[in-house]
Design an enzyme around this catalytic site. Structure first.
Site, short mmCIF file in Angstrom:
data_model
loop_
_atom_site.label_atom_id
_atom_site.label_comp_id
_atom_site.label_asym_id
_atom_site.label_seq_id
_atom_site.Cartn_x
_atom_site.Cartn_y
_atom_site.Cartn_z
N SER A 55 0.87 -1.37 -0.06
CA SER A 55 -0.01 -0.25 0.34
C SER A 55 1.17 1.31 -0.20
O SER A 55 1.44 1.18 0.17
CB SER A 55 -0.76 0.11 1.33
OG SER A 55 -0.09 0.30 2.52
N ASP A 91 -1.76 -1.59 -2.78
CA ASP A 91 -2.49 -1.63 -2.43
C ASP A 91 -3.81 -0.71 -1.86
O ASP A 91 -2.66 0.79 -2.84
CB ASP A 91 -2.26 -2.72 -1.50
CG ASP A 91 -4.02 -3.10 -0.58
OD1 ASP A 91 -5.35 -2.68 -1.24
OD2 ASP A 91 -3.57 -3.17 0.87
N HIS A 92 -4.41 0.43 -0.53
CA HIS A 92 -4.94 1.30 -0.21
C HIS A 92 -4.00 2.45 -1.02
O HIS A 92 -2.97 2.82 -0.52
CB HIS A 92 -4.99 1.26 1.22
CG HIS A 92 -5.43 0.56 1.47
ND1 HIS A 92 -7.25 0.42 1.49
CD2 HIS A 92 -5.65 -0.91 1.86
CE1 HIS A 92 -8.05 -0.10 2.21
NE2 HIS A 92 -7.10 -0.77 2.06
N GLU A 143 -13.18 0.91 -2.80
CA GLU A 143 -13.57 0.87 -1.73
C GLU A 143 -14.20 1.60 -1.54
O GLU A 143 -14.64 3.14 -1.92
CB GLU A 143 -12.36 0.63 -0.58
CG GLU A 143 -13.19 0.66 0.90
CD GLU A 143 -12.12 0.90 2.11
OE1 GLU A 143 -12.37 1.06 3.02
OE2 GLU A 143 -11.00 0.35 1.58
N GLY A 219 -8.63 -10.13 6.49
CA GLY A 219 -8.59 -11.46 5.92
C GLY A 219 -7.77 -12.17 7.11
O GLY A 219 -8.32 -13.31 8.12
#
Length: 230
Positions: A55, A91-92, A143, A219
């Site tokens: 990220s 990622d983010h 998201e 997760g």
């Protein structure tokens, strides 16, 4: 997108293959770049497709760049002759400049996280990323809702952070994202305060109204039976 490596895929076809094959596609974040090789070796040994990701915040925290991370990733593939399908995913991320740098470096998938913005602003920001990335053969994840940390999601405002199915339908239709990260009860981090939970009814409602693949963040620590049901 780097087209030299046939097994390094955008996120969308990798998720389609996972759906057809009936398996989950795990995402692993080797924040310390030498760990990339260990992750890839484990996947090769297990013959398991995977996502290798980092990220924007992690890049900043560990003093790295998209270029350095991608270089180590592709070097590890070359050193060990990795042949399993793998996605190189950003990622983010909040900033377009970081997304552009990642795509130039060879990332095959990016995530724009504008979830802290109102719906219409989130849609507009995501649309601009989708236009840029899709023109270069790169998948986009976004998201909707807010996936917090284990401590924050435990607060009284937990329910307010969850993804609304009707908003998810509108968001996907207008942005044309390839995958949607939804907030249904999981959280980033280690589950120390409470046990992980998944709002399966909400997840099913979102699934019924959106044609794209849904992504379950947070997760780590979620029991296998919950992952299977999700």
């Amino acid at each position: 997108m780097n087209s030299t490596y046939a097994n390094v895929l955008p996120l969308k076809p990798a998720l389609e293959a996972a759906e057809q094959g009936g398996y989950a596609l795990g995402a692993f974040s080797p924040r310390y770049t030498p760990m990339i090789q260990a992750v890839l070796r484990a996947a090769e040994r297990a013959r398991s497709p995977l996502i290798v990701q980092i990220s924007q915040r992690e890049l900043n925290r560990y003093g790295s760049t998209p270029e350095a991370f991608a270089h180590e990733f592709f070097s590890a593939i070359d050193r060990d002759g990795i042949s399993v399908p793998v996605v190189l995913h950003l990622d983010h991320t909040k900033e377009m400049a970081v997304i552009e740098a990642a795509i130039t470096a060879g990332f095959t998938s990016v995530m724009i996280d504008a979830s802290e913005h109102p719906l219409r602003d989130n849609i507009a920001i995501t649309q601009s990323v989708v236009r840029y990335a899709h023109a270069r053969g790169v998948s986009v994840e976004a998201e909707l809702g807010m996936i917090g940390t284990t401590d924050f999601v435990e607060t009284e405002r937990d329910e307010e952070l969850y993804t609304d199915p009707a908003e998810a339908e509108e968001f996907v239709r207008e942005t044309q994202v390839d995958a949607l990260a939804v907030s249904v009860g999981t959280a980033h981090g280690v589950y120390n305060v409470r046990q992980p939970r998944v709002d399966f009814a909400r997840l099913k409602a979102i699934r019924a109204r959106t044609p794209v693949h849904l992504v379950l963040h947070g997760g780590s620590g979620v029991p296998a039976h919950m992952v299977i049901e999700a």
